[in-house]
Design a protein around this motif. Structure first.
Motif, short mmCIF file in Angstrom:
data_model
loop_
_atom_site.label_atom_id
_atom_site.label_comp_id
_atom_site.label_asym_id
_atom_site.label_seq_id
_atom_site.Cartn_x
_atom_site.Cartn_y
_atom_site.Cartn_z
N ASP A 207 0.84 -1.18 0.00
CA ASP A 207 0.00 0.00 0.00
C ASP A 207 0.88 1.25 0.00
O ASP A 207 2.12 1.16 0.00
N ARG A 208 0.25 2.40 0.00
CA ARG A 208 0.99 3.66 -0.08
C ARG A 208 1.98 3.81 1.08
O ARG A 208 3.10 4.27 0.89
N ALA A 209 1.55 3.42 2.27
CA ALA A 209 2.41 3.59 3.44
C ALA A 209 3.69 2.74 3.32
O ALA A 209 4.75 3.14 3.77
N ALA A 210 3.58 1.58 2.68
CA ALA A 210 4.74 0.69 2.56
C ALA A 210 5.81 1.26 1.64
O ALA A 210 6.97 0.85 1.70
N PHE A 211 5.44 2.21 0.78
CA PHE A 211 6.40 2.86 -0.12
C PHE A 211 7.00 4.12 0.49
O PHE A 211 7.82 4.79 -0.16
N ALA A 212 6.62 4.46 1.71
CA ALA A 212 6.92 5.78 2.27
C ALA A 212 8.39 6.16 2.20
O ALA A 212 8.72 7.31 1.90
N ASP A 213 9.29 5.25 2.48
CA ASP A 213 10.71 5.58 2.53
C ASP A 213 11.47 5.17 1.27
O ASP A 213 12.71 5.17 1.27
N GLN A 214 10.74 4.85 0.22
CA GLN A 214 11.39 4.35 -0.99
C GLN A 214 11.68 5.48 -1.98
O GLN A 214 10.98 6.51 -1.98
N PRO A 215 12.67 5.30 -2.86
CA PRO A 215 13.12 6.39 -3.74
C PRO A 215 12.34 6.49 -5.06
O PRO A 215 12.90 6.41 -6.13
N PHE A 216 11.04 6.69 -4.94
CA PHE A 216 10.21 6.81 -6.14
C PHE A 216 10.04 8.27 -6.55
O PHE A 216 10.18 9.18 -5.74
N THR A 217 9.71 8.46 -7.82
CA THR A 217 9.35 9.79 -8.32
C THR A 217 7.88 10.06 -8.08
O THR A 217 7.47 11.18 -7.73
N GLU A 218 7.06 9.01 -8.27
CA GLU A 218 5.61 9.14 -8.15
C GLU A 218 5.02 7.78 -7.77
O GLU A 218 5.57 6.73 -8.11
N LEU A 219 3.90 7.82 -7.05
CA LEU A 219 3.10 6.63 -6.80
C LEU A 219 1.81 6.72 -7.60
O LEU A 219 1.11 7.75 -7.55
N LEU A 220 1.50 5.67 -8.35
CA LEU A 220 0.27 5.61 -9.14
C LEU A 220 -0.46 4.33 -8.81
O LEU A 220 0.13 3.36 -8.31
N GLY A 221 -1.75 4.31 -9.12
CA GLY A 221 -2.53 3.13 -8.86
C GLY A 221 -2.15 1.95 -9.73
O GLY A 221 -2.21 0.80 -9.30
N SER A 222 -1.73 2.25 -10.95
CA SER A 222 -1.48 1.18 -11.92
C SER A 222 -0.64 1.70 -13.07
O SER A 222 -0.59 2.91 -13.33
N VAL A 223 -0.01 0.76 -13.78
CA VAL A 223 0.69 1.09 -15.03
C VAL A 223 -0.28 1.72 -16.03
O VAL A 223 0.13 2.52 -16.89
N ALA A 224 -1.56 1.40 -15.92
CA ALA A 224 -2.55 1.96 -16.84
C ALA A 224 -2.58 3.49 -16.79
O ALA A 224 -3.01 4.14 -17.75
N GLU A 225 -2.13 4.06 -15.68
CA GLU A 225 -2.14 5.52 -15.52
C GLU A 225 -0.90 6.20 -16.07
O GLU A 225 -0.83 7.43 -16.13
N ILE A 226 0.09 5.42 -16.47
CA ILE A 226 1.37 6.01 -16.86
C ILE A 226 1.30 6.85 -18.13
O ILE A 226 1.90 7.94 -18.17
N PRO A 227 0.60 6.44 -19.19
CA PRO A 227 0.54 7.33 -20.37
C PRO A 227 0.03 8.72 -20.04
O PRO A 227 0.62 9.73 -20.48
N ALA A 228 -1.04 8.81 -19.26
CA ALA A 228 -1.58 10.12 -18.89
C ALA A 228 -0.61 10.87 -17.99
O ALA A 228 -0.45 12.10 -18.11
N TYR A 229 0.06 10.16 -17.10
CA TYR A 229 1.03 10.80 -16.21
C TYR A 229 2.18 11.40 -17.02
O TYR A 229 2.57 12.56 -16.79
N LEU A 230 2.71 10.66 -17.97
CA LEU A 230 3.80 11.18 -18.79
C LEU A 230 3.34 12.37 -19.62
O LEU A 230 4.08 13.34 -19.80
N GLU A 231 2.11 12.30 -20.12
CA GLU A 231 1.56 13.41 -20.91
C GLU A 231 1.48 14.67 -20.05
O GLU A 231 1.76 15.78 -20.50
N SER A 232 1.08 14.49 -18.78
CA SER A 232 0.92 15.65 -17.90
C SER A 232 2.25 16.33 -17.58
O SER A 232 2.29 17.53 -17.29
N ARG A 233 3.32 15.58 -17.66
CA ARG A 233 4.64 16.13 -17.35
C ARG A 233 5.19 17.00 -18.47
O ARG A 233 6.10 17.80 -18.25
N VAL A 234 4.66 16.85 -19.66
CA VAL A 234 5.17 17.62 -20.80
C VAL A 234 4.17 18.69 -21.27
O VAL A 234 4.48 19.47 -22.15
N SER A 235 2.99 18.66 -20.67
CA SER A 235 1.97 19.63 -21.11
C SER A 235 2.07 20.93 -20.32
O SER A 235 2.78 21.02 -19.33
#
Length: 235
Positions: A207-235
């Motif tokens: 769950d989200r809490a288990a990632f708390a101390d990990q070196p991620f850029t972002e937490l998302l619900g699923s890989v399915a959200e990644i295309p929209a996430y990448l689009e948002s970073r360049v828009s």
């Protein structure tokens, strides 16, 4: 500009209903060692021989080469039985996300702690194939590369599978790489690789809490959200 997406398999792009966890736990407990849930979670996502070696030691056993070899074979047998009874399926929206990324010119690689024979068997069950192979013509989904834990000097959290994916897809710069996975070692490997973006996904056991101390850029619900996430970073 992102040119390569390197995604984990079980729990990230593929739903195996926890079969890997169950198979690994059973294979280790059959050696006489005990398996603490926290230790099992820590070693998920790693190369499976390394995971067995560590878990046997943590559970009070002696991880000789012979014992690890036998436990690894049991893991493969148990996993095959579980997958035969209930085959793995794609995570919802993931095939569409992979198609969308490839349609944008982003190569997609799958990385996994499985050995290559196990990983290829899973892809065959799913109807997925690696580009340039004979299976590509009839595949329901095509990826650009598959990199397995037994093909590199060290599995996660080492960055070598990600770098091998770069090698196999012709990507030269880690600044063009996005990594995603559902375990702590997935995001650690992404950070260790120098990837521009490392994403923890909540589609697995953490769950989200288990990632708390990990070196991620972002937490998302699923890989399915990644295309929209990448689009948002360049828009």
């Amino acid at each position: 500009m992102i040119t390569l997406a390197a995604f984990d398999m079980a729990g990230t792009t593929i739903d195996d209903r926890g079969a890997v966890y169950r198979a690994l736990e059973q294979a280790v407990t059959e050696t006489g060692a005990t398996v603490a849930p926290a230790d099992l979670q820590t070693w998920m996502g790693t190369e499976k021989r390394a995971a067995i070696t560590a878990l046997v030691g943590l559970g009070g056993g002696r991880a000789s080469d012979e014992l690890v070899d036998a436990a690894f074979e049991r893991f493969r047998v148990i996993l095959d039985e579980l997958y035969t009874a209930e085959p793995p399926v794609a995570m919802p929206g993931v095939p569409e996300a992979i198609d969308e990324l490839r349609g944008r010119g982003i190569r997609v690689a799958l990385t996994t702690g499985f050995s290559r024979d196990v990983a290829e068997g899973i892809l065959q069950q799913l109807g997925w194939a690696v580009a340039g192979t004979e299976a590509e013509t009839e595949a329901e989904l095509v990826i650009d590369a598959l990199v397995c834990g037994d093909e590199v000097a060290q599995g996660r959290p080492a960055p070598y599978m990600i770098h091998r994916a770069m090698e196999r897809t012709g990507v030269l710069d880690v600044a063009g790489v996005v990594v995603a996975g559902d375990t702590a070692v997935d995001v650690q490997a992404g950070a260790n690789s120098g990837a521009a973006i490392t994403i923890g996904v909540l589609s697995g056991k953490l769950d989200r809490a288990a990632f708390a101390d990990q070196p991620f850029t972002e937490l998302l619900g699923s890989v399915a959200e990644i295309p929209a996430y990448l689009e948002s970073r360049v828009s």
